[in-house]
Design an enzyme around this catalytic site. Structure first.
Site, mmCIF file in Angstrom:
data_model
loop_
_atom_site.group_PDB
_atom_site.id
_atom_site.type_symbol
_atom_site.label_atom_id
_atom_site.label_comp_id
_atom_site.label_asym_id
_atom_site.label_seq_id
_atom_site.Cartn_x
_atom_site.Cartn_y
_atom_site.Cartn_z
ATOM 1 N N THR A 304 0.836 -1.195 0.000
ATOM 2 C CA THR A 304 0.000 0.000 0.000
ATOM 3 C C THR A 304 0.874 1.249 0.000
ATOM 4 O O THR A 304 0.631 2.195 -0.757
ATOM 5 C CB THR A 304 -0.924 0.015 1.232
ATOM 6 O OG1 THR A 304 -1.754 -1.149 1.206
ATOM 7 C CG2 THR A 304 -1.799 1.250 1.254
ATOM 8 N N GLN A 334 -6.133 -1.947 -2.565
ATOM 9 C CA GLN A 334 -5.440 -0.744 -2.134
ATOM 10 C C GLN A 334 -4.601 -0.171 -3.267
ATOM 11 O O GLN A 334 -3.757 -0.865 -3.844
ATOM 12 C CB GLN A 334 -4.554 -1.045 -0.928
ATOM 13 C CG GLN A 334 -5.288 -1.618 0.267
ATOM 14 C CD GLN A 334 -5.177 -3.120 0.349
ATOM 15 O OE1 GLN A 334 -5.431 -3.823 -0.628
ATOM 16 N NE2 GLN A 334 -4.788 -3.618 1.519
ATOM 17 N N GLN A 356 -10.010 2.483 -3.571
ATOM 18 C CA GLN A 356 -9.657 2.122 -2.190
ATOM 19 C C GLN A 356 -8.322 2.761 -1.818
ATOM 20 O O GLN A 356 -7.339 2.649 -2.551
ATOM 21 C CB GLN A 356 -9.559 0.607 -2.036
ATOM 22 C CG GLN A 356 -9.267 0.175 -0.602
ATOM 23 C CD GLN A 356 -9.351 -1.323 -0.416
ATOM 24 O OE1 GLN A 356 -9.763 -2.062 -1.296
ATOM 25 N NE2 GLN A 356 -8.960 -1.796 0.759
ATOM 26 N N ASP A 357 -8.298 3.450 -0.656
ATOM 27 C CA ASP A 357 -7.069 4.081 -0.152
ATOM 28 C C ASP A 357 -6.563 5.183 -1.075
ATOM 29 O O ASP A 357 -5.398 5.199 -1.464
ATOM 30 C CB ASP A 357 -5.972 3.034 0.062
ATOM 31 C CG ASP A 357 -6.277 2.076 1.198
ATOM 32 O OD1 ASP A 357 -7.385 2.165 1.755
ATOM 33 O OD2 ASP A 357 -5.419 1.245 1.512
ATOM 34 N N ASP A 378 -12.039 3.526 2.670
ATOM 35 C CA ASP A 378 -10.933 4.165 3.377
ATOM 36 C C ASP A 378 -10.304 5.258 2.511
ATOM 37 O O ASP A 378 -9.095 5.293 2.306
ATOM 38 C CB ASP A 378 -9.881 3.126 3.781
ATOM 39 C CG ASP A 378 -10.474 2.000 4.620
ATOM 40 O OD1 ASP A 378 -11.533 2.213 5.238
ATOM 41 O OD2 ASP A 378 -9.890 0.906 4.638
ATOM 42 N N ARG A 446 -14.045 4.163 10.037
ATOM 43 C CA ARG A 446 -13.923 2.952 10.850
ATOM 44 C C ARG A 446 -12.552 2.972 11.532
ATOM 45 O O ARG A 446 -11.588 3.556 11.026
ATOM 46 C CB ARG A 446 -14.086 1.686 9.999
ATOM 47 C CG ARG A 446 -13.112 1.536 8.829
ATOM 48 C CD ARG A 446 -13.334 0.208 8.128
ATOM 49 N NE ARG A 446 -12.435 0.036 6.973
ATOM 50 C CZ ARG A 446 -12.174 -1.151 6.433
ATOM 51 N NH1 ARG A 446 -12.718 -2.245 6.926
ATOM 52 N NH2 ARG A 446 -11.377 -1.233 5.377
ATOM 53 N N TRP A 448 -9.208 1.998 12.315
ATOM 54 C CA TRP A 448 -8.114 1.178 11.804
ATOM 55 C C TRP A 448 -7.196 0.728 12.940
ATOM 56 O O TRP A 448 -6.646 -0.360 12.916
ATOM 57 C CB TRP A 448 -7.346 2.007 10.783
ATOM 58 C CG TRP A 448 -6.273 1.286 10.065
ATOM 59 C CD1 TRP A 448 -6.086 -0.052 9.960
ATOM 60 C CD2 TRP A 448 -5.224 1.893 9.313
ATOM 61 N NE1 TRP A 448 -4.987 -0.334 9.187
ATOM 62 C CE2 TRP A 448 -4.450 0.857 8.788
ATOM 63 C CE3 TRP A 448 -4.879 3.209 9.039
ATOM 64 C CZ2 TRP A 448 -3.320 1.111 7.993
ATOM 65 C CZ3 TRP A 448 -3.771 3.455 8.244
ATOM 66 C CH2 TRP A 448 -3.010 2.417 7.733
#
Length: 540
Positions: A304, A334, A356-357, A378, A446, A448
């Site tokens: 990531t 990610q 994502q990310d 995220d 959320r 992490w």
């Protein structure tokens, strides 16, 4: 982040990891004095403290500030030992996944050592700094090690990498954070944020010369006219890639700010500003015209951390009028568009596109003004102290069966002065998500990590936001230790009557509490943002 990282895995129980260290160190330690034990009993991880302080110490410290310095020296010593072992371990990486995780750890240990050196330099000289600065730098040093662990999780090689690179460094830095927090002048009227009362009144050193300040406070055309490095797609251009201009700026004799003007065009490359290249400004021809794009992802073999289209670690980075994009798509997991570990960094009128990310606010103090952020899961994640002001967050359509999550903040230690703050912004459905209605659930965030902290204030929330607001990470874990707050938001998704009933969730009603998370308080913005030329609101 489709993975789960427990603080207990990262900051491994001292006694367990302590046994690993005693196996590595061939000599038995000298007996610790009672004084050493007394000092070490005041920190979160006493056993590594006692052991390594006894190895290092000539005499016990007389005061807490001396103890802080000694703990950081011990952490630096252990980090150097770990870095040596990380390098040696590289010869055993016999496949791509192990090499990818190992490469991250090499770089991140280098960053941690630089951060600890930087902190010690200021503690031992007459350099101007505050205890708030020290907390930021130690927070970053710890986050780097967490990211090393995280990369090994991405590649599913945790048991191969982490036991051989841990060396108790995380515990020792955590001890330093706890000691330094005790030295800070906290507002005892609330336990919401643990921020200094006088953070906005500190006489921080000016990080821009008078000429550079005048340059940045001028209009955009003046900034472009004064650019020392110009990137263009034209055949006659000296710099045809952004990275070549960054490299030239790093090697140049330019004193102070290095302005790189990136002309209109789509630049398909991965760029990086290393920790030793400071005061870089990237300025484009507007979000729609200057685009930096790539398509790295975890599923295509990158961690990531290393999937980022653009990564920045040098101090005082500024970007404006540019789009950073990762086109890996929702099916590839990610895939980071931008990653920042730059302290005192600013992003003005920039766009970040991904799924994502999308935006990795990795570490240090960061400020985002009038930016556009697009993603699914995220979307904004990491462990910086990051404030988003007057930004627009557009949630995109995920792959079938997925829920959207806007934030995933990664504060792993209760003394880290980090968190994500969204202020005076807008959270809306992107055009591809609008027809889906409530068939795709969207959450505000959320947890992490165990002490995840996210605050949303005076922000418009569209109907896409689920009434519960927040999503658990793994059952009931971290719901009592996180801090999630909402203050004076509006729009159809802002109603708090059906929000989660977690102990760590707060409907903030007091302006005094909300003010703890403003630009002026949370990132001490008054002391450094004024000289960047970027407009900001210091208070609510």
């Amino acid at each position: 982040m489709a993975y789960y990282l427990s603080l207990n895995l990262l900051l491994i129980t001292p006694l367990i990891l302590f046994s690993t260290v005693t196996h590595i160190v061939s000599q038995d330690p000298p007996l610790s004095s009672a004084d050493i034990n007394e000092w070490c009993e005041t920190v979160p991880h006493p056993e590594p403290c006692k052991y390594f302080m006894a190895q290092k110490m000539v005499k016990p410290p007389k005061e807490k500030s001396e103890f802080r310095k000694m703990i950081i020296e011990v952490a630096l010593d252990r980090a150097r030992h770990a870095q040596t072992h990380v390098w040696q371990w590289g010869t055993r990486c016999d496949d791509h996944k192990k090499r990818a995780a190992w490469a991250d750890c090499v770089n991140l240990y280098d960053h941690t050592i630089s951060q600890l050196n930087y902190t010690l330099e200021r503690l031992t000289t007459n350099c101007s700094f505050t205890d708030f600065d020290v907390q930021t730098w130690l927070s970053s040093a710890l986050t780097n090690l967490e990211t090393c662990f995280r990369g090994s999780e991405d590649m599913n090689v945790t048991t191969f990498i982490w036991p051989h690179v841990s060396y108790n460094v995380s515990e020792l830095i955590s001890n330093g954070l706890a000691i330094n927090q005790g030295l800070m002048n906290y507002d005892n009227s609330t336990n919401y944020g643990n921020f200094t009362n006088n953070a906005t009144n500190q006489n921080y050193p000016s990080w821009l010369s008078l000429n550079n300040r005048r340059l940045l406070l001028g209009n955009r055309s003046l900034l472009v006219d004064k650019a020392m490095f110009i990137v263009s797609k034209s055949r006659s251009a000296r710099y045809k890639t952004i990275q070549s201009a960054i490299d030239a700026a790093a090697k140049s004799n330019v004193v102070g700010r290095k302005v790189i003007y990136i002309k209109k065009g789509i630049y398909r490359e991965n760029i990086y500003v290393n920790p030793y290249t400071n005061d870089v400004t990237l300025i484009g021809d507007g979000m729609k015209n200057t685009i930096v794009t790539s398509s790295r992802s975890v599923k295509s073999g990158f961690t990531t951390y290393n999937s980022a289209t653009a990564g920045v670690d040098g101090l005082r980075f500024i970007a404006r009028d540019i789009t950073f994009s990762n086109t890996a798509g929702p099916q590839n997991g990610q895939a980071v568009a931008f990653r920042s570990g730059s302290d005192l960094s600013v992003f003005y009128k920039c766009a970040f596109y991904g799924y994502q990310d999308t935006l990795f606010v990795h570490s240090q103090r960061q400020f985002y003004k009038m930016c556009y952020i697009f993603g699914t899961i995220d979307i904004i994640f990491g462990n910086a102290a990051a404030v988003f002001q007057n930004c627009k967050i557009y949630v995109r359509k995920p792959i079938w069966g997925q829920a959207n999550v806007i934030t995933a903040q990664g504060r792993a230690d209760p003394n880290q002065n980090t968190g994500i703050v969204i202020h005076n912004s807008r959270i809306m459905a992107n055009k591809d998500l609008e027809p889906m209605g409530r068939s795709v659930i969207t959450y505000l965030g959320r947890p992490w990590q165990e002490f995840s902290r996210t605050i949303i204030m005076k922000t418009y929330m569209g109907s896409l936001v689920d009434p519960l607001g927040w999503m658990p990470w793994n059952g009931n874990m971290f719901l009592n230790t996180l801090y999630y707050g909402e203050y004076s938001n509006y729009g159809p998704g802002s109603k708090v009557s059906k929000r989660v009933k977690w102990a760590g969730f707060h409907v903030i009603r007091s302006p005094n509490v909300a003010s703890l998370f403003t630009v002026g308080r949370f990132i001490s913005g008054k002391s450094w943002l004024s000289s960047t030329g970027v407009p900001f609101t210091p208070g609510l």
